[in-house]
Motif scaffolding. Structure first.
Motif, PDB file in Angstrom:
ATOM      1  N   LYS A  17      43.748  46.482  28.233  1.00 56.91           N
ATOM      2  CA  LYS A  17      45.030  47.118  27.980  1.00 56.91           C
ATOM      3  C   LYS A  17      45.804  45.674  28.805  1.00 56.91           C
ATOM      4  CE  LYS A  17      45.511  50.889  25.571  1.00 56.91           C
ATOM      5  NZ  LYS A  17      46.086  52.780  24.946  1.00 56.91           N
ATOM      6  N   MET A  18      45.334  45.649  30.001  1.00 51.92           N
ATOM      7  CA  MET A  18      45.488  45.525  31.238  1.00 51.92           C
ATOM      8  C   MET A  18      45.119  43.363  31.200  1.00 51.92           C
ATOM      9  SD  MET A  18      44.617  45.816  34.726  1.00 51.92           S
ATOM     10  CE  MET A  18      44.905  43.734  36.025  1.00 51.92           C
ATOM     11  N   MET A  19      44.581  43.740  30.604  1.00 48.29           N
ATOM     12  CA  MET A  19      43.760  41.869  29.429  1.00 48.29           C
ATOM     13  C   MET A  19      43.973  42.122  28.463  1.00 48.29           C
ATOM     14  SD  MET A  19      43.659  40.771  32.686  1.00 48.29           S
ATOM     15  CE  MET A  19      42.828  40.625  34.485  1.00 48.29           C
ATOM     16  N   ALA A  75      38.901  50.504  33.871  1.00 43.72           N
ATOM     17  CA  ALA A  75      38.834  52.100  34.491  1.00 43.72           C
ATOM     18  C   ALA A  75      39.504  52.253  36.036  1.00 43.72           C
ATOM     19  CB  ALA A  75      37.915  51.674  34.545  1.00 43.72           C
ATOM     20  N   LYS A  76      39.297  53.266  36.355  1.00 44.37           N
ATOM     21  CA  LYS A  76      40.506  53.948  37.208  1.00 44.37           C
ATOM     22  C   LYS A  76      38.953  53.466  38.568  1.00 44.37           C
ATOM     23  CE  LYS A  76      43.015  57.240  34.571  1.00 44.37           C
ATOM     24  NZ  LYS A  76      43.509  58.568  34.802  1.00 44.37           N
ATOM     25  N   ALA A 111      45.903  50.644  37.053  1.00 40.16           N
ATOM     26  CA  ALA A 111      46.415  51.747  38.536  1.00 40.16           C
ATOM     27  C   ALA A 111      46.294  50.838  39.596  1.00 40.16           C
ATOM     28  CB  ALA A 111      45.786  53.177  38.630  1.00 40.16           C
ATOM     29  N   ASN A 112      45.694  49.883  39.972  1.00 41.18           N
ATOM     30  CA  ASN A 112      45.906  49.383  41.386  1.00 41.18           C
ATOM     31  C   ASN A 112      46.689  48.104  41.545  1.00 41.18           C
ATOM     32  OD1 ASN A 112      44.417  51.289  42.142  1.00 41.18           O
ATOM     33  ND2 ASN A 112      42.572  50.373  42.014  1.00 41.18           N
ATOM     34  N   TRP A 113      46.381  47.269  40.121  1.00 38.99           N
ATOM     35  CA  TRP A 113      47.803  46.429  40.173  1.00 38.99           C
ATOM     36  C   TRP A 113      48.577  46.207  40.559  1.00 38.99           C
ATOM     37  CZ3 TRP A 113      46.037  41.231  38.993  1.00 38.99           C
ATOM     38  CH2 TRP A 113      46.975  40.393  38.722  1.00 38.99           C
ATOM     39  N   LYS A 114      49.388  45.231  41.445  1.00 32.51           N
ATOM     40  CA  LYS A 114      50.012  45.199  42.176  1.00 32.51           C
ATOM     41  C   LYS A 114      51.264  44.599  41.583  1.00 32.51           C
ATOM     42  CE  LYS A 114      48.984  48.746  44.715  1.00 32.51           C
ATOM     43  NZ  LYS A 114      49.452  49.588  43.966  1.00 32.51           N
ATOM     44  N   LYS A 115      52.341  44.380  41.217  1.00 28.39           N
ATOM     45  CA  LYS A 115      53.162  43.072  40.838  1.00 28.39           C
ATOM     46  C   LYS A 115      54.601  43.484  41.151  1.00 28.39           C
ATOM     47  CE  LYS A 115      54.789  45.255  35.600  1.00 28.39           C
ATOM     48  NZ  LYS A 115      54.153  45.413  35.029  1.00 28.39           N
ATOM     49  N   GLY A 138      39.431  45.128  40.194  1.00 26.87           N
ATOM     50  CA  GLY A 138      38.189  44.825  39.571  1.00 26.87           C
ATOM     51  C   GLY A 138      38.053  43.562  38.763  1.00 26.87           C
ATOM     52  N   GLY A 139      36.971  43.821  37.682  1.00 29.06           N
ATOM     53  CA  GLY A 139      35.594  42.316  37.907  1.00 29.06           C
ATOM     54  C   GLY A 139      35.194  41.999  36.766  1.00 29.06           C
ATOM     55  N   GLN A 140      33.692  41.231  37.736  1.00 28.29           N
ATOM     56  CA  GLN A 140      32.506  40.936  37.375  1.00 28.29           C
ATOM     57  C   GLN A 140      31.963  42.347  37.921  1.00 28.29           C
ATOM     58  OE1 GLN A 140      31.196  39.115  34.344  1.00 28.29           O
ATOM     59  NE2 GLN A 140      29.789  40.667  34.409  1.00 28.29           N
ATOM     60  N   GLN A 141      31.225  42.759  37.196  1.00 29.66           N
ATOM     61  CA  GLN A 141      29.791  44.354  37.214  1.00 29.66           C
ATOM     62  C   GLN A 141      29.225  43.656  37.128  1.00 29.66           C
ATOM     63  OE1 GLN A 141      31.899  46.611  39.843  1.00 29.66           O
ATOM     64  NE2 GLN A 141      33.688  44.952  38.482  1.00 29.66           N
ATOM     65  N   TYR A 142      28.047  43.918  38.254  1.00 28.02           N
ATOM     66  CA  TYR A 142      26.645  43.300  38.326  1.00 28.02           C
ATOM     67  C   TYR A 142      25.496  43.999  38.309  1.00 28.02           C
ATOM     68  CZ  TYR A 142      29.002  38.736  39.057  1.00 28.02           C
ATOM     69  OH  TYR A 142      29.264  37.479  39.373  1.00 28.02           O
ATOM     70  N   ASP A 143      26.150  44.856  37.859  1.00 26.82           N
ATOM     71  CA  ASP A 143      25.188  46.516  37.210  1.00 26.82           C
ATOM     72  C   ASP A 143      25.404  48.117  36.340  1.00 26.82           C
ATOM     73  OD1 ASP A 143      27.969  47.104  36.972  1.00 26.82           O
ATOM     74  OD2 ASP A 143      28.086  49.398  38.291  1.00 26.82           O
TER      75      ASP A 143
END
Length: 289
Positions: free
Chosen positions: A113-115, A152-153, A174-178, A160-165
């Motif tokens: 929903k963020m992107m 996610a949280k 919740a971590n996005w600052k604007k 966040g971003g690309q994960q390799y796991d």
């Protein structure tokens, strides 16, 4: 209705209920445990020991592409020189991974929903235009995807971003600052992050200057390169206030990344001829110059 028919109907109804419960549990398990099979169907891949397919480009073309990616002290990446000198696609001695399937196209499904999906489609088209071919496709069904973008949280401060796991591409709203950014600046910043993370999924490393691309990030230097440290807003790089603009470096970088895919693709025709278009994203609008 006979007893046999009633029993069959009852059994069918019971089967449907059980199936529904299992589907719900599977989806719940995916959301709670980041089920790798759900969020990432194509494993992170790279060539054997990073060795590239020399049939894709001529030696002179490899040298030209790596030269374009040099940039400045705070843009570009000299570690990619190994493509032309040692014929390997590595950074810091490690092969650079990607999530492009055997069809040579990164298939993305969005649940974030963020992107938002329109933003994801614009990011996909950004790279398609830069590459000159369709290399990213947004699909409607999770099963058709190489990986899934989702929210996610996290207790960490990362956005966040690309994960390799095996957990796909995830973001932490919740971590996005604007604070301090206009609505348009906030939108551009989110899109820049999305474009950059899709770039990583394609196998493009951080282009932040120096041997490993970390120069800009190390001192918080804002650059015009979206694959480096991109941001707009108060006291930031004036050029970035006009939107995200692709450069020949982006085209050269994705061309080099394409050599390392399961199905290597030649993507650098336009940039090698000096005919690369400029792709611009600004306030929700994608344009070509």
């Amino acid at each position: 209705m006979t007893k046999l028919t009633k029993r069959l109907v009852l059994l069918l109804g019971l089967a449907l209920v059980v199936a529904g419960v299992f589907m719900g549990l599977n989806r719940l398990n995916a959301s709670m445990t980041d089920d790798a099979h759900y969020y990432q169907r194509t494993k992170a891949t790279n060539t054997v020991d990073g060795v590239i397919n020399l049939k894709t480009y001529k030696q002179s073309e490899l040298e030209q592409l790596t030269k374009i990616t040099h940039g400045t002290k705070y843009t570009g990446n000299h570690s990619l020189d190994a493509v032309a000198t040692r014929h390997v696609y590595k950074m810091g001695g490690k092969s650079i991974r990607n999530f492009v399937g055997s069809d040579g196209i990164l298939q993305i499904h969005n649940e974030s929903k963020m992107m938002t999906t329109p933003m994801v489609k614009d990011a996909a088209e950004f790279w398609n235009r830069v590459a000159g071919y369709d290399i990213v496709q947004v699909v409607d069904k999770p099963k058709a995807s190489d990986e899934i973008i989702h929210d996610a949280k996290s207790q960490d401060k990362y956005i966040g971003g690309q994960q390799y796991d095996g957990t796909g591409m995830k973001f932490y709203p919740a971590n996005w600052k604007k604070k301090g950014f206009t609505e348009a600046e906030d939108q551009n910043n989110r899109e820049a992050v999305l474009i950059r993370e899709l770039g990583h999924a394609l196998g493009i490393p951080t282009l932040g200057g120096g041997r490993t691309g970390g120069n800009a990030g190390a001192i918080g230097y804002i650059t015009p390169e979206v694959m480096s440290v991109w941001e707009t807003g108060p006291n930031m790089l004036p050029a970035n206030r006009k939107g995200i603009r692709s450069t020949p470096m982006d085209a050269a970088a994705v061309a080099l990344a394409g050599i390392s895919w399961q199905h290597p693709r030649k993507l650098g025709a336009a940039v090698l001829k000096g005919q690369q278009v400029t792709v611009i994203y600004n306030s929700g609008q994608l344009s070509i110059k």
